[in-house]
Design an enzyme around this catalytic site. Sequence first.
Site, short mmCIF file in Angstrom:
data_model
loop_
_atom_site.label_atom_id
_atom_site.label_comp_id
_atom_site.label_asym_id
_atom_site.label_seq_id
_atom_site.Cartn_x
_atom_site.Cartn_y
_atom_site.Cartn_z
N ASP A 1 0.85 -1.21 0.00
CA ASP A 1 0.00 0.00 0.00
C ASP A 1 0.89 1.25 0.00
OD1 ASP A 1 0.28 -1.23 2.91
OD2 ASP A 1 0.34 0.95 3.07
N ASP B 1 0.66 3.67 2.23
CA ASP B 1 0.51 4.31 3.54
C ASP B 1 -0.39 5.54 3.38
OD1 ASP B 1 1.11 3.88 6.29
OD2 ASP B 1 2.31 5.70 6.26
N1 LIG Z 1 1.09 1.16 5.77
C1 LIG Z 1 1.57 0.30 6.64
N2 LIG Z 1 1.97 0.72 7.87
C2 LIG Z 1 2.49 -0.16 8.76
N3 LIG Z 1 2.60 -1.47 8.53
C3 LIG Z 1 2.23 -1.92 7.33
N4 LIG Z 1 2.24 -3.16 6.83
C4 LIG Z 1 1.73 -3.09 5.58
N5 LIG Z 1 1.39 -1.83 5.27
C5 LIG Z 1 1.69 -1.07 6.35
#
Ligand SMILES: Nc1ncnc2[nH]cnc12
Length: 290
Positions: free
Chosen positions: A209, A211
């Site tokens: 992703d 974030d």
């Molecule tokens: N955006 C994210 N923040 C923290 N841990 C994660 N693991 C996978 N995506 C994450």
Amino acid sequence: MSEWTIGIIGGSGLYAMDALEDRQWIEVTSPWGKPSDKILCGTIGHVRVRFLPRHGRGHVHIPSKVDARANIDALKRAGCTDILAISAVGSLSEELAPGRFVAVDQFIDNTKGRPSTFFDSGFVAHVSMGDPVCSRLSKYAAKAAEKAGADVTEGATYLAMEGPQFSTRAESKLYRHWGAEVIGMTGMPEAKLAREAELPYALLAMVTDWDSWRDSEDAVDVGVIIEQMNANSATAVKTVEAFCKGLPKKRTPSPIDTALDDAILTAPDKHDRELMAKLDAVAGRLFRAE
Ligand SMILES: Nc1ncnc2[nH]cnc12
Ligand SMILES: CSC[C@H]1O[C@H](OP(=O)(O)O)[C@H](O)[C@@H]1O
């Protein structure tokens, strides 16, 4: 020269390893606590493998309560010479799109209050963490991920956050300013503890992703992550297989095998015997003859 016994720490979405031959789940007890699960032992090609699902089968452990000391100690007791950890991460960089595999080479530890050392008063040790991953292992992992069909980036800084909530948009932007390129909740203190246990360690991260730093996009949620995790998991299994098969037949020593040689400061007559008993797997080679 000796042989490889590779510990694989499986992250979110990776809870078993069908690629292992002659496989068997074994219980390993540790004086440091309860490992996340039993360890799946077996072989891939010429390599012995010890697989441990970081969150346990069925994803039962929250990141803050994954007992990284117990996990690393148990893998050492199970005979591991090296560790390849796999993790799902969010991207903090325009260059690292979801689906990409990243061989992490640096960490920023922003976790809070997790036990992060095996050592204590009565047996004080300071290991070097300047280069926190084993570059040899990391290169083999990157090569294997490419062979498995992934787009791969070698070298990135991993921000370890406490969680379990994801970051606010402001935090996500801050971590980018710090120079972090991917974010997760488990790479630390795991990497520190592996170094203390003299286990060469590499972390292969799978980007799931963006974030929450991109104003034009929805903030990250777990649904997006699970979708991408499912898309990545077959490649992750193929990567582990290619990684083991790509290792040379013989393992030449790594400088990390002896990371504790000049790290212990406590005078022998001040050693805490009770603590040393707990340190038998991690550091026993240094004092078994004492
Ligand atoms: N955006 C994210 N923040 C923290 N841990 C994660 N693991 C996978 N995506 C994450
Ligand atoms: C599934 S979303 C957050 C969760 O995923 C990552 O786990 P792991 O590093 O074990 O793959 C992240 O660190 C969080 O624990």
